[in-house]
Design a protein around this motif. Structure first.
Motif, PDB file in Angstrom:
ATOM      1  N   GLN A  71      34.423  81.507  46.689  1.00 21.34           N
ATOM      2  CA  GLN A  71      35.564  82.358  46.083  1.00 21.34           C
ATOM      3  C   GLN A  71      34.772  83.385  45.006  1.00 21.34           C
ATOM      4  OE1 GLN A  71      39.055  80.446  45.042  1.00 21.34           O
ATOM      5  NE2 GLN A  71      38.308  78.633  45.776  1.00 21.34           N
TER       6      GLN A  71
ATOM      7  N   GLY B  27      35.620  75.095  47.578  1.00 21.83           N
ATOM      8  CA  GLY B  27      34.976  76.348  47.752  1.00 21.83           C
ATOM      9  C   GLY B  27      34.729  77.353  46.492  1.00 21.83           C
ATOM     10  N   LYS B  28      34.968  76.940  45.281  1.00 24.39           N
ATOM     11  CA  LYS B  28      34.742  77.723  44.184  1.00 24.39           C
ATOM     12  C   LYS B  28      33.615  78.677  44.229  1.00 24.39           C
ATOM     13  CE  LYS B  28      34.648  74.129  41.561  1.00 24.39           C
ATOM     14  NZ  LYS B  28      35.039  73.170  42.479  1.00 24.39           N
TER      15      LYS B  28
ATOM     16  N   ASP C  31      39.267  74.850  40.458  1.00 22.87           N
ATOM     17  CA  ASP C  31      39.752  74.038  41.897  1.00 22.87           C
ATOM     18  C   ASP C  31      38.932  72.829  41.916  1.00 22.87           C
ATOM     19  OD1 ASP C  31      41.431  76.179  42.712  1.00 22.87           O
ATOM     20  OD2 ASP C  31      40.006  76.771  44.095  1.00 22.87           O
TER      21      ASP C  31
ATOM     22  N   LEU D 212      37.856  83.388  54.775  1.00 21.03           N
ATOM     23  CA  LEU D 212      38.350  82.514  53.712  1.00 21.03           C
ATOM     24  C   LEU D 212      39.711  81.833  53.969  1.00 21.03           C
ATOM     25  CD1 LEU D 212      37.901  84.964  50.566  1.00 21.03           C
ATOM     26  CD2 LEU D 212      36.458  82.943  50.995  1.00 21.03           C
TER      27      LEU D 212
ATOM     28  N   GLN E 253      41.792  80.181  49.206  1.00 23.30           N
ATOM     29  CA  GLN E 253      40.608  80.723  48.702  1.00 23.30           C
ATOM     30  C   GLN E 253      40.690  82.112  48.356  1.00 23.30           C
ATOM     31  OE1 GLN E 253      38.148  79.445  51.751  1.00 23.30           O
ATOM     32  NE2 GLN E 253      36.792  78.070  50.514  1.00 23.30           N
TER      33      GLN E 253
END
Length: 73
Positions: free
Chosen positions: A35, A31-32, A26, A5, A9
């Motif tokens: 995450q 990169g939700k 975000d 990550l 993140q």
């Protein structure tokens, strides 16, 4: 290849893990999905509801970042 990550993140994962309820907001492309997957407790059963156009993206990310089995309905 070990996936890692980005620092922001990892901070998002820590944020999610430290709460029982949270919303990650975000910007797009940060990169939700990753995450959220990394914040899941071990052995968690998860139902992901998303637009049909994103179901294969979710499946690919799950395979890339976790050992979870997936089934698309």
């Amino acid at each position: 290849m070990k996936l890692e990550l980005f620092p922001f993140q990892a901070e998002g994962v820590d944020f999610l893990r430290s709460r029982q309820q949270a919303v990650l907001t975000d910007e797009m492309g940060l990169g939700k999905t990753v995450q959220a997957l990394c914040a899941l407790p071990l052995g968690a059963a998860v139902l992901i509801v998303c637009p049909a156009s994103l179901k294969h993206n979710w499946q690919n990310e799950i395979a890339k970042w976790t050992d979870l089995e997936t089934e698309i309905l």
